[in-house]
Motif scaffolding. Structure first.
Motif, PDB file in Angstrom:
ATOM      1  N   SER A 108       6.553   6.574  30.819  1.00 16.30           N
ATOM      2  CA  SER A 108       7.273   6.955  32.029  1.00 16.30           C
ATOM      3  C   SER A 108       6.370   6.721  33.231  1.00 16.30           C
ATOM      4  CB  SER A 108       7.721   8.417  31.956  1.00 16.30           C
ATOM      5  OG  SER A 108       6.605   9.286  31.842  1.00 16.30           O
ATOM      6  N   ALA A 109       6.991   6.757  34.436  1.00 14.56           N
ATOM      7  CA  ALA A 109       6.256   6.506  35.673  1.00 14.56           C
ATOM      8  C   ALA A 109       6.968   7.211  36.818  1.00 14.56           C
ATOM      9  CB  ALA A 109       6.156   5.006  35.945  1.00 14.56           C
ATOM     10  N   TRP A 110       6.333   7.229  37.994  1.00 14.35           N
ATOM     11  CA  TRP A 110       6.923   7.969  39.109  1.00 14.35           C
ATOM     12  C   TRP A 110       7.936   7.159  39.896  1.00 14.35           C
ATOM     13  CZ3 TRP A 110       3.227   9.308  43.817  1.00 14.35           C
ATOM     14  CH2 TRP A 110       2.741   8.142  44.395  1.00 14.35           C
TER      15      TRP A 110
ATOM     16  N   SER B  49      -0.464  -4.111  39.128  1.00 13.01           N
ATOM     17  CA  SER B  49       0.931  -3.667  39.014  1.00 13.01           C
ATOM     18  C   SER B  49       1.847  -4.231  40.080  1.00 13.01           C
ATOM     19  CB  SER B  49       0.997  -2.139  39.052  1.00 13.01           C
ATOM     20  OG  SER B  49       0.632  -1.652  40.329  1.00 13.01           O
TER      21      SER B  49
ATOM     22  N   GLU C 228       0.988   4.146  39.431  1.00 16.21           N
ATOM     23  CA  GLU C 228       2.402   4.531  39.391  1.00 16.21           C
ATOM     24  C   GLU C 228       2.627   5.779  38.527  1.00 16.21           C
ATOM     25  OE1 GLU C 228       4.619   3.079  41.228  1.00 16.21           O
ATOM     26  OE2 GLU C 228       3.453   1.373  41.921  1.00 16.21           O
ATOM     27  N   THR C 229       1.593   6.535  38.277  1.00 22.92           N
ATOM     28  CA  THR C 229       1.554   7.657  37.326  1.00 22.92           C
ATOM     29  C   THR C 229       2.152   7.257  35.977  1.00 22.92           C
ATOM     30  OG1 THR C 229       3.663   8.798  37.845  1.00 22.92           O
ATOM     31  CG2 THR C 229       1.772   9.299  39.248  1.00 22.92           C
ATOM     32  N   ALA C 230       2.009   5.984  35.622  1.00 22.66           N
ATOM     33  CA  ALA C 230       2.584   5.475  34.367  1.00 22.66           C
ATOM     34  C   ALA C 230       1.721   5.910  33.191  1.00 22.66           C
ATOM     35  CB  ALA C 230       2.691   3.954  34.408  1.00 22.66           C
TER      36      ALA C 230
ATOM     37  N   VAL D  85       9.054   2.201  31.959  1.00 21.56           N
ATOM     38  CA  VAL D  85       8.197   1.285  32.724  1.00 21.56           C
ATOM     39  C   VAL D  85       8.843  -0.099  32.808  1.00 21.56           C
ATOM     40  CG1 VAL D  85       6.027   2.512  32.297  1.00 21.56           C
ATOM     41  CG2 VAL D  85       6.840   0.831  30.629  1.00 21.56           C
TER      42      VAL D  85
ATOM     43  N   GLN E  50       8.678  13.230  34.542  1.00 25.36           N
ATOM     44  CA  GLN E  50       7.955  12.686  33.387  1.00 25.36           C
ATOM     45  C   GLN E  50       7.793  13.726  32.283  1.00 25.36           C
ATOM     46  OE1 GLN E  50       4.906  10.581  36.217  1.00 25.36           O
ATOM     47  NE2 GLN E  50       4.742   9.571  34.239  1.00 25.36           N
TER      48      GLN E  50
ATOM     49  N   ILE F 250      -0.480  -1.160  34.833  1.00 25.68           N
ATOM     50  CA  ILE F 250       0.451  -0.230  34.198  1.00 25.68           C
ATOM     51  C   ILE F 250      -0.023  -0.029  32.760  1.00 25.68           C
ATOM     52  CG2 ILE F 250       2.853   0.201  33.560  1.00 25.68           C
ATOM     53  CD1 ILE F 250       2.319   0.221  36.566  1.00 25.68           C
TER      54      ILE F 250
END
Length: 493
Positions: free
Chosen positions: A307-309, A416, A156-158, A315, A181, A121
């Motif tokens: 932010s994340a998905w 993660s 996690e698209t973080a 996070v 996001q 992450i």
């Protein structure tokens, strides 16, 4: 099969209109190997397969590769998965690699994206570790695919702005995010530009939230590809854009394992949707980098950071814990603090004991993956990183290699999935602790410094809310190693 799938291109643009569909698959498995033996233990719950890597290969990676699905979608294949497939199922691995090469031959751009190396992450990583994770991911991609990556999937698209800026510094031009996001509402049927430092920028594609979530969790939505295309896809087009003849892209992003593993037979659904369902309804199946060529982003967006998905709380799911997982999650902050403090101590020792052989220890760490995997020769590595361009004497070189390897496993400990789930007493946190123990062992062998005691003290307050096992209990339950590879275990723990 690849040619059959891509033959949809022959349909005229006038017939297809300006509606595009991109299916994105995030294909990833965390490292499961015992870091001392480099073997995956038998995983009973994967029966009749020896482990989950084998099970998921049979249910997902192989059938999708054989169907030719990788040739028509955008995807990333995580480095730890790619390394395992290359050894254990080289024919599956090669089909996945070849899909990108076929796409380049047809369109001039690839359809594969890189991945930050250890699925870390990144907003929770130090700046130095962000550089390493991104550089290792890009180097791994270049070695496997034979060209530089232009896109990167972030775990996690973080995101935070720093990690996006580092991506841009290394030539990455696009990534994928969840629509929530964005700091303000966006139209996910088109890409956006994020302005970064010193004139740099990043193109971001926002996936369609309802469709991506539905495909992931609602089995009925993916039971019939014709119905899916005729109802769900067409129902998510922007009517105003259709009326004005403006292009629009529906992006469905999911874990790649959905297609056959999490949901049986969905590899067949994907194949039929690509070949028949979507084109019949006027969609051109397209990949992200190709769409950037056709319709580059023109609008700008600001992002929510971090932010994340898969977390509504920035996070927090991977740091202090939050309500995104059930139960009492304070163990997450304890585990992260223990791993972070171990990394801080390890970093100080690495810098101290390698300063006499490296011009820049951290630059050497960034290039260590290529040395470790045999992608760069010893002579080349030391000519670039050794003090005065020289290779050190044998004992100092051996110590430096041990400390580099400790850094390697230190990075692995931040995978993660150790923090994703609801409880401490699971295989994922246990594996993170195992990787940390390997780093402790290598440091002990290199410089005779005990990092184990303080790590155990830091782990002690972490407890499973289900079994009451502590972090120290998990550490003690790890597979035994030969005497002398670890410091003496402290009495009373």
């Amino acid at each position: 099969m690849i040619e059959k799938i891509l033959s949809n291109e022959s349909l005229s643009r006038s017939k297809l209109g300006e509606s595009y569909l991109c299916l994105y698959g995030h294909f990833y498995q965390p490292p499961r190997e015992n870091p001392f033996t480099h073997e995956i233990p038998i995983e009973v719950s994967a029966s009749p397969f020896a482990n989950f890597n084998e099970k998921i290969t049979a249910e997902c990676y192989r059938p999708n590769a054989e169907e030719g699905n990788f040739a028509a979608i955008s995807y990333d294949m995580g480095p730890t998965l790619a390394a395992w497939l290359e050894i254990h199922h080289p024919e599956v691995y090669q089909r996945i690699i070849d899909a990108d090469r076929q796409h380049i031959a047809r369109y001039g751009v690839g359809n594969a994206m890189a991945q930050a190396y250890n699925h870390t992450i990144l907003p929770l990583a130090t700046t130095r570790d962000k550089h390493t994770q991104i550089l290792w991911g890009l180097r791994d991609f270049q070695q496997r695919y034979g060209h530089e990556a232009h896109g990167m999937w972030l775990a996690e698209t973080a995101i935070d702005l720093e990690c996006l800026d580092i991506l841009a510094q290394y030539g990455v031009t696009y990534t994928v995010l969840a629509p929530w996001q964005a700091a303000t509402p966006v139209d996910p049927t088109e890409p956006y530009i994020v302005r970064l430092k010193n004139g740099r920028s990043m193109t971001v594609f926002f996936y369609n939230g309802p469709l991506s979530g539905g495909v992931s969790f609602d089995s009925s939505m993916t039971s019939n590809a014709d119905v899916f295309a005729g109802s769900h896809l067409t129902g998510n087009l922007v009517r105003e854009k259709l009326d004005n003849g403006e292009p629009q892209l529906i992006l469905i992003a999911t874990d790649g394992e959905l297609y056959g593993h999490h949901k049986p037979w969905r590899d067949k659904f994907l194949s039929y949707l690509i070949q028949h369902g979507a084109p019949t309804e006027g969609f051109e199946v397209c990949t992200l980098e190709r769409y950037m060529q056709i319709q580059p982003a023109t609008k700008e967006v600001q992002l929510r950071t971090p932010s994340a998905w898969s977390c509504e709380h920035g996070v927090a799911r991977w740091s202090g814990g939050c309500t995104c997982t059930e139960g009492e999650s304070s163990w997450k902050s304890v585990l992260r603090r223990a791993l972070s403090r171990l990394a801080e101590r390890g970093d100080l020792l690495f810098e101290q004991y390698t300063a006499e052989v490296f011009q820049d220890p951290w630059a050497a760490r960034n290039d260590y993956l290529a040395l470790r995997n045999g992608w760069e020769s010893e002579e080349s590595f030391w000519s670039r990183h050794g003090k005065g361009g020289q290779r050190p004497e044998q004992q100092l070189e051996y110590r430096a290699r041990l400390l580099l390897e400790a850094q390697y496993y230190q990075q692995y400990s931040f995978t993660s999935c150790a923090f994703f789930f609801e409880d401490l007493d699971r295989i994922e946190p246990r594996n993170a602790i195992a990787f940390a123990r390997r780093a402790i062992s290598l440091t002990w062998q290199a410089v005779d410094v005990d990092l184990q005691y303080d790590f155990l003290q830091d782990l002690l307050p972490a407890h499973s809310w289900r079994t009451q096992q502590s972090g120290v209990d998990l550490y003690k339950g790890l597979t035994e190693v030969d005497a002398g590879l670890l410091p003496p275990f402290p009495l009373g723990m």
